[in-house]
Design an enzyme around this catalytic site. Structure first.
Site, PDB file in Angstrom:
ATOM      1  CE  LYS A 163      -7.863   3.436 -25.250  1.00 28.72           C
ATOM      2  NZ  LYS A 163      -8.640   2.592 -24.457  1.00 28.72           N
ATOM      3  CB  THR A 166      -5.294   4.068 -21.976  1.00 26.86           C
ATOM      4  OG1 THR A 166      -5.173   4.237 -23.394  1.00 26.86           O
ATOM      5  CG2 THR A 166      -6.725   4.338 -21.568  1.00 26.86           C
ATOM      6  NE  ARG A 190      -7.266  -3.304 -19.471  1.00 28.74           N
ATOM      7  CZ  ARG A 190      -7.591  -3.243 -20.764  1.00 28.74           C
ATOM      8  NH1 ARG A 190      -7.027  -4.052 -21.626  1.00 28.74           N
ATOM      9  NH2 ARG A 190      -8.482  -2.381 -21.197  1.00 28.74           N
ATOM     10  CG  ASP A 228      -8.905  10.777 -23.354  1.00 19.23           C
ATOM     11  OD1 ASP A 228      -7.876  10.093 -23.497  1.00 19.23           O
ATOM     12  OD2 ASP A 228     -10.001  10.311 -22.986  1.00 19.23           O
ATOM     13  CD  GLU A 268      -4.895   5.035   0.509  1.00 16.32           C
ATOM     14  OE1 GLU A 268      -5.029   5.909   1.383  1.00 16.32           O
ATOM     15  OE2 GLU A 268      -5.720   4.144   0.299  1.00 16.32           O
ATOM     16  CE1 TYR A 282      -4.277   0.857  -0.299  1.00 16.42           C
ATOM     17  CE2 TYR A 282      -4.411  -1.362   0.598  1.00 16.42           C
ATOM     18  CZ  TYR A 282      -4.992  -0.298  -0.070  1.00 16.42           C
ATOM     19  OH  TYR A 282      -6.269  -0.394  -0.511  1.00 16.42           O
TER      20      TYR A 282
HETATM   21  N1  PLP Z   1     -10.435   7.759 -23.124  1.00 17.84           N
HETATM   22  C1  PLP Z   1     -10.524   7.315 -24.386  1.00 17.84           C
HETATM   23  C2  PLP Z   1     -10.368   8.292 -25.521  1.00 17.84           C
HETATM   24  C3  PLP Z   1     -10.757   5.959 -24.634  1.00 17.84           C
HETATM   25  O1  PLP Z   1     -10.861   5.524 -25.895  1.00 17.84           O
HETATM   26  C4  PLP Z   1     -10.891   5.074 -23.530  1.00 17.84           C
HETATM   27  C5  PLP Z   1     -11.146   3.632 -23.702  1.00 17.84           C
HETATM   28  O2  PLP Z   1     -11.522   3.095 -24.654  1.00 17.84           O
HETATM   29  C6  PLP Z   1     -10.826   5.603 -22.234  1.00 17.84           C
HETATM   30  C7  PLP Z   1     -10.592   6.949 -22.067  1.00 17.84           C
HETATM   31  C8  PLP Z   1     -11.033   4.735 -21.032  1.00 17.84           C
HETATM   32  O3  PLP Z   1      -9.964   3.883 -20.808  1.00 17.84           O
HETATM   33  P1  PLP Z   1     -10.097   2.665 -19.769  1.00 17.84           P
HETATM   34  O4  PLP Z   1     -10.865   1.599 -20.472  1.00 17.84           O
HETATM   35  O5  PLP Z   1      -8.680   2.284 -19.476  1.00 17.84           O
HETATM   36  O6  PLP Z   1     -10.784   3.195 -18.554  1.00 17.84           O
END
Ligand code: PLP
Length: 488
Positions: free
Chosen positions: A284, A281, A290, A252, A77, A75
């Site tokens: 991908k 993320t 992950r 994002d 935090e 842990y």
């Molecule tokens: N943001 C975008 C643009 C995504 O395409 C995705 C997932 O497909 C996410 C956020 C969420 O990611 P996670 O599945 O790891 O929560």
């Protein structure tokens, strides 16, 4: 390292990884054999199908092995050097290395590598923006140090302000993501949301319309980024629009982080120099474990650091370690070659579809994905996805702009190149993928529903198509083994 069977160092690496996995699976087997079986079966399935899901990839054995350790048991935090638990020195080391790689890879002022997923990274970013733009000014105005010093009445006033902020993100059917302010996701419950779309004629992002919407709506947060838009975004223009309306720019880049890391998206296509915060993320196109991470300007760093306990619990030491390994891999010249191939291959895939008369949203791609409009084959996305899967081609259905079939059945299928490019596919192989997919879709017919209406889910494949296509996929994959040399 390039994982090919011709490379002796890669062969030695694969032999060591094989030993590690054989040992790990026999240990797992002694406790719960069904889990060992499912793990082996997943590898066999991934090895034998064409993985075209745009959000998936194959992480390296180094990344995968890093996740299977006792770093998981700790842990921690808090933040580096400032934990709510004792004995966190090794987690401090791991987190600092991962953050250093993230900062240096992306040229960011600050990196926070604790988020467990993309959705968590966005939540951390949203609350960092609310802290920075709403909470801190309110505390300063009241002359108090922290929220615990507020009276009940002052706290209620602040809570009310949190609940009345605005976010502007790309619409779902134009390719935006649920976490960009949509009602089924908590972001849509936190913010008053409005969305921007694409030009109905070109299906391309309409910056003028976006500017007009932003001026009228005056969002606190302008969200850029997408899950299914097959084109690049100009982040300098996004910055201009955010500045015109006083919005914080959040990008994002979950889908295209690998293309930013691999220096395919540079200049105005690289979000990092333009955005206040960038989320992603790590699993991908970036090809890591992950997880998620947040990049920020120094101005937002302290607010981002409040991710735990704001929306996160204890960080996952084993996953932060795997992020560090993946980010180290992404800093190599091989990764840049890979990222360029991902984009080149997407073009080859798009050209292959167009040459065979298929219809693509926006008429093509300049990133890692294509969005095939399957209504031209008389199918819904659901029927097309299922028929392709029967034939060994793994895709996912996706809405197209102004989709008459909604988000469940849809009229589109999304295909991405990151995973098969990791296996070594090039332009010729992706052209063959387009040929196989078009052939399957041409030989699929919708089955009328019991009420006599055109069915949206049921379909029929002509005899032999599934088996023949599976055999063709196996032939195509034979020269591109997944994890070459890895034997269980
Ligand atoms: N943001 C975008 C643009 C995504 O395409 C995705 C997932 O497909 C996410 C956020 C969420 O990611 P996670 O599945 O790891 O929560």
């Amino acid at each position: 390292m390039t994982l090919t069977t011709e490379n002796p160092a890669a062969l030695a690496y694969a032999a060591t990884a094989s030993q590690a996995y054989r040992s790990a699976l026999s240990v797992i087997e002694s406790v719960e054999p069904r889990i060992a079986d499912a793990t082996r079966q997943e590898l066999a399935d991934q090895r034998s199908s064409l993985k075209l899901i745009a959000s998936e990839n194959y992480a390296s054995p180094a990344v995968l092995l890093t996740m299977g350790t006792w770093l998981s048991d700790k842990y921690a935090e808090g933040t580096i050097g400032h934990r709510f638990y004792a004995a966190c020195q090794n987690i401090d080391t791991v987190e600092a290395i991962a953050a250093e790689h993230a900062r240096e890879l992306f040229g960011a002022e600050y990196a926070y590598v604790q988020p467990h997923s993309g959705i968590d990274a966005n939540l951390v970013a949203f609350w960092a923006i609310l802290a920075h733009r709403v909470e801190l000014p309110e505390l300063a105005e009241l002359g108090v140090k922290g929220i615990n010093d507020l009276t009940e009445e002052q706290w209620e006033t602040l809570r009310h302000k949190f609940g009345h902020q605005r976010a502007l993100g790309m619409s779902l059917d134009a390719g935006g993501h649920l976490t960009h302010g949509f009602r089924p996701n908590i972001s849509g419950k936190m913010f008053h949301q409005r969305s921007y779309g694409t030009d109905p004629a070109t299906q391309l992002l309409d910056y003028d319309l976006l500017r007009a919407t932003a001026k009228e709506f005056k969002p606190l947060v302008l969200i850029a980024g997408y899950s299914a838009y097959p084109r690049r975004v100009n982040f300098a223009r996004m910055r201009e629009i955010a500045d015109e309306v006083g919005a914080t720019l959040l990008v994002d880049m979950a889908h295209f982080a690998g293309l930013v890391a691999g220096k395919v998206f540079t200049g105005e296509e690289d979000p990092v120099p333009y955005a206040d915060l960038v989320t992603t993320t790590t699993h991908k196109s970036l090809r890591g474990p992950r997880g998620g991470l947040v990049l920020a300007t120094q101005e937002y760093a302290d607010s981002v650091d409040r991710g735990c306990p704001m929306v996160l619990g204890g960080p996952m030491g084993h996953v932060m370690a795997a992020k560090a390994v993946a980010l180290a891999e992404a800093r190599t010249p091989e990764f840049q070659t890979y990222a360029q191939a991902v984009a080149d291959n997407a073009k080859a895939l798009a050209d292959g579809f167009l040459r065979r008369g298929a219809r693509l949203v926006t008429g093509g791609t300049d990133n890692h994905l294509v969005l095939l409009d399957v209504s031209a084959f008389g199918l819904t996305g659901r029927q097309a996805e299922s028929a392709l899967l029967d034939a060994g081609i793994v895709t996912n259905r996706n809405a197209v702009p102004s989709d008459p079939n909604g988000a469940w059945y849809t009229s589109g299928v999304r295909l991405g190149t990151p995973a098969l490019t990791t296996r070594g596919f090039g332009a010729d192989e992706f052209d063959r993928v387009a040929e196989l997919a078009v052939s399957v879709l041409k030989q699929t017919t919708p089955v009328t529903a019991s009420n006599g209406q055109p069915g949206k889910a049921k379909y029929a494949l002509a005899d032999g198509v599934a088996d023949d296509t599976r055999a063709a996929c196996a032939e195509l994959l034979a020269d591109f083994p997944l994890y070459p040399g890895l034997q269980l």
